[in-house]
Scaffold this active site. Structure first.
Site, PDB file in Angstrom:
ATOM      1  CB  CYS A 193      -0.908  -0.016   1.218  1.00 14.11           C
ATOM      2  SG  CYS A 193      -2.073   1.369   1.239  1.00 14.11           S
TER       3      CYS A 193
ATOM      4  CG  HIS B 226      -1.918  -1.164   5.708  1.00 16.35           C
ATOM      5  ND1 HIS B 226      -2.509  -0.216   6.511  1.00 16.35           N
ATOM      6  CD2 HIS B 226      -1.995  -0.690   4.446  1.00 16.35           C
ATOM      7  CE1 HIS B 226      -2.910   0.801   5.757  1.00 16.35           C
ATOM      8  NE2 HIS B 226      -2.614   0.537   4.505  1.00 16.35           N
TER       9      HIS B 226
ATOM     10  CB  CYS C 131      -6.013  -0.283   4.098  1.00 15.31           C
ATOM     11  SG  CYS C 131      -5.537   0.311   2.462  1.00 15.31           S
TER      12      CYS C 131
ATOM     13  CG  ASP D 259      -0.944   3.912   5.256  1.00 15.35           C
ATOM     14  OD1 ASP D 259      -0.022   4.278   6.024  1.00 15.35           O
ATOM     15  OD2 ASP D 259      -2.149   3.996   5.552  1.00 15.35           O
TER      16      ASP D 259
END
Lengths: 470, 470
Positions: free
Chosen positions: A121, A190, A201, A123
């Site tokens: 991701c 995640h 997420c 993130d």
């Protein structure tokens, strides 16, 4: 299985990175009151060099009462330049690293793979994935690209598979095409153990069953595409991994003997950490092996699944050390469950500097194509930075192949086009959001970033092109 | 070497295409006075279907005194839809065509090639290149992509080479990798014999020496990239071709025995047309062979250059028929040296309908990347259309691979993102320029275009998605 020496080195590196970024705001703020002093430009350039290790041409600091410095832009640019400096310093540190004392290609081949391709991701809490969470040396990873929700584009990964396969067929690197090894595609989703409904997420609505399920579907789509286009689906191995961004613990969804992955069937490193804490190193490793075989639904001596189980065990063993490191440093989990990214990185991937919450990083060939991911990143960083009156630093990085004539110029044009697109989409300070895009290029095999500016035809406008764009 | 039967068929097809577009404006204009009639929507939809063969949902024709139809937008959309219809009707017409009675792959292999990849200029006067100018059946051409000034990106062509090579290595298609054939990359520049300084290639300032020189450099860069990355530069053949957009005559820059191409050394089909006009077919062919060998600087029985010379002769022979066709139809040259494109096509290539001045076509993966080429096309079409109060129709076409799960949706999103980018860049009627972008997707191997709309979640908004984007 705690590995205190490795963990101490990682903590030291993390502290150095954090210190470097912490110095930025204080340094830039310290310039405010002195900007109308005589000799200020030279003073400011010196100050940024000595305090932050970054070079900004002194012409940029020519301030006057009716044209004060744009310190907000300067602060954001300094953040990007500190990041670029850290990347440059990381250099080839990990490029030739050994895996448990052996060359990476040999170990990878013993796991039964010839390439390991990871999609994670965008993130920023996943930004320590390779060095800290999985603790895999750089040469182990053939490709790593990030997307919001880890939802990688299948066509692009198919292209990556084709490039790897062509090299095996033409050059026998890293091994010949008939060697019986597989291309491993890993998807990393995640979640948040502390606040599952809010700090998971964002791209999947903080719903980890959904995050895991959709990513597994995407992995299966990739294998199906390789099968349909090349009839080579059995040359692809898939692995799904979940990351708890609060503890850095992972869930490894060990595939069954038929390669099937179940979102509900996984080995938790957090549980293994507890179960192995009091054991000897050898007994702990045996415990990991047993857990992996149980999740796979096979015997511990099953030859067909051996390589994949070995690899899963390797990731779990490494991660148990990271779980222990987070536990001993922060008492179980990171003090802050949420976001604290320093900047956004878009374009081509950069993995040389790894740290949780370092950068929201999303791969894209154009802002037009990646606008959805970029918006997610801007929302995340602006929520924290805008109330402080800070701009969101966005590094646009494009890689070039030095072997292709003109490719560096093409990458520079593409980076500047993306920079213009970011600027155009976020012109002015709409709704309090201020974005500072910085364009850079880098050779695909690594090395320092070269920051480029559209204004570089006029001297000293922050372009490191050495006049080449004049 | 005139081939009247082939030329007559081409002229008939050209007339059909011209007639189809001519009907658009009259048909749409005819709706203006009746738009407030009862039952107008059904009438208008019927009218477009019967007169133009296009389907537009009747809901689009709901007009009222305070909300009159946007007939300018409708006219531009109808142009795109007529183009889409013609592409759909062309179908697989040429896909399995024979080359002089033989399957294409066999003939190509006898020329010593396994792939023929053509880059031409986006200029609409080149839009008849394959069917009319070179008269090569579709199966002969592995790839054809257009860019302003024919300046193709090397990295992308390298990727195309790699895909072809992978298929040869894995599947032995179209022939095995060890077969000794080469990948032929052709660059086509263009010039104007009638008005060389104004009606040549706009991207090169109407300077044909510059157009030829820069394109030759790009071709050599491509060969260098294949050599540097794969050590396979000798598996690449290069060919430079110039097109006179006034007469459709070509200059074939026959490579020397060492593969070297000279911008000043070429065979002119115009000269050969004159020299062969009174000859028997066999004598004319011999004249072509002699001219090619002379330009190559080799004997007519030199085995090393035989395949390339044969291919150059094939192109010249075909083109002499086209020169004759233009001459007999228009008395030497097209009556109009300049631009008369019906629309702009951006995104992935479409070659099913070929006609001089049909479409300005530029390949790009995003408007962000291809903005330079798009601006050239808009300037060309707007110069003619804006004074008439017409919008510039822009078809955005993205291809998808039906074998890749989710690729059609990805292509649709990409097409809509490009459509939005075109709309955003040319919002309103700035400086009299009005642009009407229409997005569509198509399977990579061909077939009908599917036009898609961002509003397709509401029924009848012109999207052919059948509710799939709802």
């Amino acid at each position: 299985l705690a590995d205190p020496a490795a963990s101490d080195a990682l903590v030291a590196r993390a502290s150095a990175i954090e210190t470097a970024f912490k110095a930025v705001t204080a340094t830039v703020a310290g310039l405010a009151t002195r900007q109308f002093d005589p000799e200020f430009a030279a003073f400011a350039a010196d100050r940024l060099r000595s305090a932050l290790g970054v070079e900004i041409a002194r012409e940029r600091f020519d301030a006057a009462w009716n044209r004060p410095l744009d310190l907000v832009a300067l602060q954001a640019e300094a953040v990007v330049r500190v990041f670029a400096r850290l990347v440059g310093e990381a250099g080839d540190r990990a490029r030739n690293a050994l895996v448990e004392g052996e060359p990476a290609t040999e170990v990878i081949a013993r796991w039964g793979f010839h390439a390991i391709d990871i999609s994670a991701c965008a993130d920023g809490r996943v930004a320590g994935l390779l060095d800290h969470v999985l603790r895999v040396p750089a040469p182990v990873v053939t490709a790593r690209r990030s997307y919001a929700g880890a939802m990688f584009p299948v066509a692009e990964t198919l292209g990556q598979w084709e490039r790897v396969e062509l090299r095996r067929l033409r050059e026998g690197r890293p091994n010949p095409a008939g060697a019986g090894t597989r291309y491993l595609k890993i998807g990393v989703y995640h979640y948040s153990s502390r606040d599952p409904r809010h700090e998971g997420c964002a791209a999947h609505g903080s719903d980890d069953a959904r995050a895991a399920g959709l990513l597994l579907g995407r992995l299966e789509d990739f294998a199906a595409a390789v099968e349909r286009r090349h009839g080579a689906g059995d040359g692809v191995a898939l692995l799904l991994v979940g990351l708890d961004t609060d503890t850095d613990a992972i869930r490894v969804h060990v595939p069954g003997p038929d390669g099937r992955i179940d979102t509900d069937r996984f080995v938790s490193s957090l549980e293994l950490h507890t179960r192995t804490a009091a054991l000897s190193r050898e007994a702990a490793k045996q415990e990991v092996r047993a857990a992996v075989a149980e999740a796979a639904g096979t015997a511990q001596d099953d030859p067909a699944t051996e390589g994949m189980r070995w690899f899963c065990g390797y990731l779990l063993k490494n991660n148990i050390a990271q779980v222990e490191a987070v536990r001993s440093r922060f008492g179980g989990a990171y003090p802050e469950a949420g976001h604290d990214e320093k900047l956004i990185v878009i374009g081509d991937p950069v993995d040389d500097v790894q740290l949780r919450n370092l950068a929201f990083q999303a791969q894209m060939a154009s802002v037009e194509e990646g606008a959805g991911d970029l918006v997610v990143g801007l929302r995340i960083l602006a929520t924290r930075l805008s109330p402080q009156g800070l701009a969101v630093p966005v590094l646009i990085l494009r890689a070039y192949d030095p072997e292709i004539p003109g490719d560096e110029e093409r990458a520079a044009s593409a980076a500047l086009a993306m920079r213009a697109a970011v600027a155009a989409r976020h012109a002015g300070a709409s709704r309090g959001l201020r974005v500072l895009p910085v364009a850079a290029v880098r050779a695909a095999e690594g090395g320092p970033l070269r920051i480029i500016s559209p204004d570089c035809s006029s001297a000293g406008q922050g372009c490191d092109c050495g006049g080449r764009h004049a």
